[in-house]
Design an enzyme around this catalytic site. Structure first.
Site, PDB file in Angstrom:
ATOM      1  N   ASP A 260      -9.990   2.576   1.751  1.00  0.00           N
ATOM      2  CA  ASP A 260     -10.686   2.009   2.926  1.00  0.00           C
ATOM      3  C   ASP A 260     -10.866   2.657   4.171  1.00  0.00           C
ATOM      4  OD1 ASP A 260      -9.485  -0.814   2.638  1.00  0.00           O
ATOM      5  OD2 ASP A 260      -7.705  -0.244   2.724  1.00  0.00           O
TER       6      ASP A 260
ATOM      7  N   LYS B 104       1.391  -1.057  -0.008  1.00  0.00           N
ATOM      8  CA  LYS B 104      -0.062  -0.075   0.108  1.00  0.00           C
ATOM      9  C   LYS B 104       0.977   1.280   0.220  1.00  0.00           C
ATOM     10  CE  LYS B 104      -3.872  -2.247   2.306  1.00  0.00           C
ATOM     11  NZ  LYS B 104      -4.846  -2.078   2.993  1.00  0.00           N
TER      12      LYS B 104
END
Length: 280
Positions: A110, A73
């Site tokens: 997210d 990420k």
């Protein structure tokens, strides 16, 4: 951004290491089936930081996008042409979309996925909250809380370094974050909203300390489910939001970005995820 027509034969995938456990293929494929995108495929690939640049370079024009999990990420950010403000705020990208002109755009679903999962349970605002843990997911939790929490957030962590990191994230996000030692984590359970971002088993011992009256628990794990803490919380009559809720909501946003189709079929994706978990 400009993407190719959703009717074209396209590819997408989730990358990470380890990746065999990922439910993303189940969710995205369920969405494709519901949307009538029979010529779209979604796979999973074991890719670590060292292999990521070569993997991206080798992708052809049929690729629509990628989902990224740990440890990619942050590693992907230097390899992208642009990232959204949300991704920049937490220094983490979990979604890459390829444009028609070959650009790589990074986003983080997210954070809005967390707020959407809470909103689904009627939680739009809270006066205070507690976060258990200080890993990568905790930063996304703080970013989500920056959108809905009007007061203080207390983060329960295991080290001074982690505590300092969480306070820095709070300053960056404009969120009042106080830190406390993990040994006092039982105090967190009295907060109106508790977000548990710890690995499997790490918060199990706290189940014995769940008070008689509880608010909402957001436990980001989905396998195994329910966690010991979530099970005890529900037994007390508290509201529980699970990791599958987060996974589905963030995947909905990924599907919409990659395919250009909205809204993505939330219910079909959740049903597919639940079915897959019962088969494990």
């Amino acid at each position: 951004m400009t993407t190719r027509a959703a009717t074209d034969a396209r590819r997408a995938a989730v990358l990470g290491s380890p990746i065999s456990h990922s439910l993303s293929p189940v969710l995205h494929r369920a969405a494709y089936a519901e949307l009538g995108l029979g010529n779209w495929t979604y796979d999973r690939f074991e890719v670590d930081e060292s292999a990521l640049p070569g993997f991206l370079t080798g992708l052809g024009p049929q690729w629509a996008g990628l989902s990224l999990t740990m440890p990619l990420k942050r590693a992907v950010i230097p390899l992208l042409d642009e990232i959204t403000d949300t991704a920049a705020s937490v220094e983490a990208v979990n979604t890459v979309v390829f444009t028609e002109d070959g650009r790589r755009l990074g986003d983080n679903t997210d954070v809005p996925g967390m707020t959407a999962a809470l909103r689904e349970r009627g939680i739009d605002k809270v006066e205070s909250a507690a976060v258990l843990g200080a890993g990568a997911t905790a930063s996304s939790a703080l970013a989500a809380l920056a959108r809905i929490c009007t007061g203080e957030v207390v983060a329960y962590v295991r080290s001074a370094a982690r505590a300092a990191e969480m306070r820095r994230w709070g300053e960056r996000l404009g969120l009042a974050v106080r830190t406390a030692d993990w040994s006092d984590a039982g105090e967190a359970l009295a907060a109106p909203l508790v977000i548990a971002t710890t690995p499997a088993g790490a918060a199990d011992a706290l189940a014995a300390q769940v008070p008689e009256r509880v608010g909402t628990l957001f436990d980001v794990l989905y396998d195994p489910w329910p966690t010991v803490l979530a099970e005890r919380w529900a037994a007390r009559g508290g509201a529980v939001v699970g990791g599958l809720d987060l996974l589905v909501h963030q995947a909905v946003l990924q599907v919409e970005q990659m395919t250009g189709r909205a809204p993505a079929p939330l219910d079909a994706m959740r049903t597919a995820g639940e079915r897959a978990l019962t088969q494990r």
